[in-house]
Scaffold this active site. Structure first.
Site, PDB file in Angstrom:
ATOM      1  N   GLU A  20       0.837  -1.212   0.000  1.00 40.88           N
ATOM      2  CA  GLU A  20       0.000   0.000   0.000  1.00 40.88           C
ATOM      3  C   GLU A  20       0.868   1.257   0.000  1.00 40.88           C
ATOM      4  O   GLU A  20       0.784   2.083   0.923  1.00 40.88           O
ATOM      5  CB  GLU A  20      -0.899   0.022   1.237  1.00 40.88           C
ATOM      6  CG  GLU A  20      -1.920  -1.086   1.311  1.00 40.88           C
ATOM      7  CD  GLU A  20      -2.757  -1.026   2.599  1.00 40.88           C
ATOM      8  OE1 GLU A  20      -2.512  -0.160   3.455  1.00 40.88           O
ATOM      9  OE2 GLU A  20      -3.657  -1.855   2.720  1.00 40.88           O
ATOM     10  N   PRO A  21       1.710   1.460  -1.000  1.00 40.89           N
ATOM     11  CA  PRO A  21       2.597   2.628  -0.966  1.00 40.89           C
ATOM     12  C   PRO A  21       1.848   3.908  -1.272  1.00 40.89           C
ATOM     13  O   PRO A  21       0.943   3.933  -2.113  1.00 40.89           O
ATOM     14  CB  PRO A  21       3.601   2.323  -2.086  1.00 40.89           C
ATOM     15  CG  PRO A  21       2.820   1.497  -3.071  1.00 40.89           C
ATOM     16  CD  PRO A  21       1.867   0.667  -2.239  1.00 40.89           C
ATOM     17  N   ARG A  41       3.479   7.636  -0.128  1.00 38.39           N
ATOM     18  CA  ARG A  41       4.548   8.635  -0.272  1.00 38.39           C
ATOM     19  C   ARG A  41       5.539   8.301  -1.388  1.00 38.39           C
ATOM     20  O   ARG A  41       5.881   9.155  -2.215  1.00 38.39           O
ATOM     21  CB  ARG A  41       5.312   8.721   1.052  1.00 38.39           C
ATOM     22  CG  ARG A  41       6.346   9.829   1.096  1.00 38.39           C
ATOM     23  CD  ARG A  41       7.166   9.739   2.385  1.00 38.39           C
ATOM     24  NE  ARG A  41       6.334   9.622   3.575  1.00 38.39           N
ATOM     25  CZ  ARG A  41       5.760  10.662   4.195  1.00 38.39           C
ATOM     26  NH1 ARG A  41       5.968  11.872   3.768  1.00 38.39           N
ATOM     27  NH2 ARG A  41       5.001  10.467   5.262  1.00 38.39           N
ATOM     28  N   CYS A  74      -0.874  33.504  11.265  1.00 37.92           N
ATOM     29  CA  CYS A  74      -0.630  34.092  12.583  1.00 37.92           C
ATOM     30  C   CYS A  74      -0.087  33.094  13.602  1.00 37.92           C
ATOM     31  O   CYS A  74      -0.357  33.204  14.780  1.00 37.92           O
ATOM     32  CB  CYS A  74      -1.920  34.720  13.091  1.00 37.92           C
ATOM     33  SG  CYS A  74      -3.231  33.523  13.256  1.00 37.92           S
TER      34      CYS A  74
HETATM   35  C1  LIG Z   1      -2.997   1.671   6.448  1.00 38.04           C
HETATM   36  C2  LIG Z   1      -2.042   2.515   5.664  1.00 38.04           C
HETATM   37  N1  LIG Z   1      -1.570   2.067   4.487  1.00 38.04           N
HETATM   38  C3  LIG Z   1      -0.719   2.790   3.729  1.00 38.04           C
HETATM   39  C4  LIG Z   1      -0.295   4.042   4.138  1.00 38.04           C
HETATM   40  C5  LIG Z   1       0.627   4.806   3.259  1.00 38.04           C
HETATM   41  O1  LIG Z   1       1.860   5.100   3.862  1.00 38.04           O
HETATM   42  P1  LIG Z   1       3.015   5.800   3.033  1.00 38.04           P
HETATM   43  O2  LIG Z   1       2.462   7.004   2.402  1.00 38.04           O
HETATM   44  O3  LIG Z   1       4.047   6.088   4.070  1.00 38.04           O
HETATM   45  O4  LIG Z   1       3.505   4.800   2.019  1.00 38.04           O
HETATM   46  C6  LIG Z   1      -0.758   4.558   5.369  1.00 38.04           C
HETATM   47  C7  LIG Z   1      -0.308   5.870   5.834  1.00 38.04           C
HETATM   48  O5  LIG Z   1      -0.674   6.380   6.867  1.00 38.04           O
HETATM   49  C8  LIG Z   1      -1.666   3.777   6.140  1.00 38.04           C
HETATM   50  O6  LIG Z   1      -2.147   4.231   7.298  1.00 38.04           O
END
Ligand SMILES: Cc1ncc(COP(=O)(O)O)c(C=O)c1O
Length: 411
Positions: free
Chosen positions: A270-271, A273, A339
């Site tokens: 589940e990438p 970032r 602010c």
């Molecule tokens: C359940 C789950 N999967 C995937 C991600 C994605 O993480 P990243 O953007 O670090 O790859 C997150 C990020 O919070 C998450 O909570």
């Protein structure tokens, strides 16, 4: 990878034209960089169906539509992200409703939408899934359980989500009982064990440790009549914000595949970032210079309401002048106009030659940038643009002042 083929290439001419025609601040995403960002993952994993892009990193519909065309799936955390995924063209079966805290109505929305899987992470969600499973349009409801493996990993304490004291998921010793509960329920099919360790990771060993723990759970669940079919290892792989040595998806995928050799279980990734961070930049104009704590500071028209990562996590992103060079000692602060004293975009920069009216580009802002923007101080949120070698287009306009009070009434 060190050549950063997945990084945005935004020319000064284009950035000047955008500032003139659209104004600042503005988010710009490079189409080729988004495509290259997801391609690295597809090449590493082999099968796009095993990848669920974490929508929370960037939910712009145009960006999601680019990712959809690559064939990957999507992980959504809320009914709002689910609706965006559908609006961007993701078929329901390619959507995972992920393992973050969900209300009963959110679980139900996922079931009724017919998503490919729902990851449950509390007893309350498990009971909600069982109660509403008969509304699932495609037979037994495929579900996963999020495990809290008790591993510390993440670029900042707020980004560590797999610790023993984290608010997400089940402690490993609770899994057998909850899995049994699901396996014996009508119209529910437990199939996946999931974890998400944290965000901004640059090493694979925390993942390996977590997979080791999952494999011991897999063994103990084998006798339940609902063997584990999939391990969802979450997201979390970071990028090298300070340089160009991004951890490679292939490094992670190969390490975990080797560990699962001979075990009849699929992996899901589940990438977020690492797919889109490099693809975006935030363009801002310098309003004026001032001194703060005896150091030079630049006050810009973008602030933490547009880009929260420094204020939230002390994250330092490259900030470069659109024209001109970095010069002098790294002591210049880059501040926002709101602010709050904590309205900081970057510290210790070599931006001595920058003058009021100049443009700066805050790089690597494609993940957790616009999605975390707010309207604090009644600041309209910035526009989002897609760019490629031939030009650019606005894919979400700057909010108007009227947008700020849409739906409000004076009683
Ligand atoms: C359940 C789950 N999967 C995937 C991600 C994605 O993480 P990243 O953007 O670090 O790859 C997150 C990020 O919070 C998450 O909570």
């Amino acid at each position: 990878m060190n050549n950063l083929s997945h990084a945005a290439r935004l020319s000064p001419d284009m950035l000047n034209a955008i500032a003139d025609e659209v104004g600042t601040p503005a988010y710009i995403y490079d189409v080729l960089a988004v495509e290259a960002g997801i391609r690295r993952w597809i090449d590493a994993v082999g099968d796009p169906a095993r990848i669920s892009f974490a929508a929370k990193a960037n939910t712009n519909l145009a960006v999601l539509a680019l990712l959809e065309r690559s064939g990957v799936g999507i992980e959504v955390a809320t009914p709002g992200e689910l609706a965006r995924a559908r609006a961007a063209g993701f078929p329901e079966g390619r959507i995972v409703l992920g393992g973050v805290p969900k209300s009963e109505s959110a679980v139900r929305a996922g079931i009724e939408a017919g998503v490919g899987m729902i990851v449950l992470q509390s007893g309350h969600e498990v009971e909600a899934a069982i109660r509403h499973a008969s509304s699932y349009p495609h037979g037994p409801l495929p579900v996963g359980l999020r495990v809290r493996p008790g591993i510390r990993a993440g670029a900042h304490p707020s980004l560590e989500t797999g610790r023993a004291d984290a608010k997400f998921g089940f402690a490993p010793d609770r899994i057998p009982e909850v899995w049994e509960r699901l396996a014996s329920a009508d119209r529910v099919r437990p199939r996946t064990l999931a974890f998400h360790l944290g965000s901004g990771l640059d090493a694979v060993d925390p993942y390996e440790q977590a997979v080791e723990l999952m494999l011991s759970l897999v063994k103990s669940l084998a006798a339940t009549g609902a063997p584990v079919a999939e391990l969802d290892v979450g997201g979390g792989l970071g990028i090298d914000y300070a340089g160009d040595r991004d951890p490679e998806p292939a490094m992670l995928v190969e390490a975990l595949a080797a560990r699962l050799e001979g075990v009849p279980i699929e992996l899901r990734f589940e990438p977020g970032r690492s797919v889109v961070a490099r693809a975006g930049g935030l363009l801002t104009r310098v309003l004026y210079r001032r001194e703060r704590n005896g150091r030079p500071a630049l006050v810009c028209d973008a602030g933490y309401t547009d880009f929260a990562r420094n204020a939230l996590y002390g994250a330092e992103h490259a900030i470069v002048p659109v024209e001109g060079e970095l010069t002098g000692e790294p002591i210049v602060e880059v501040l926002g106009p709101t602010c709050e004293s904590g309205d900081v975009l970057g510290t210790n920069r070599r931006l001595h030659a920058v003058r009021p009216g100049d443009l700066l580009l805050l790089r690597d802002a494609g993940a957790y940038g616009f999605v975390m923007a707010s309207n604090y101080n009644s600041r309209p949120r910035p526009p989002e643009l897609l760019a490629n070698r031939d030009g650019w287009k606005v894919v979400r306009p700057r909010e108007s002042l009227e947008d700020l009070w849409r739906g409000e009434v004076i009683s």
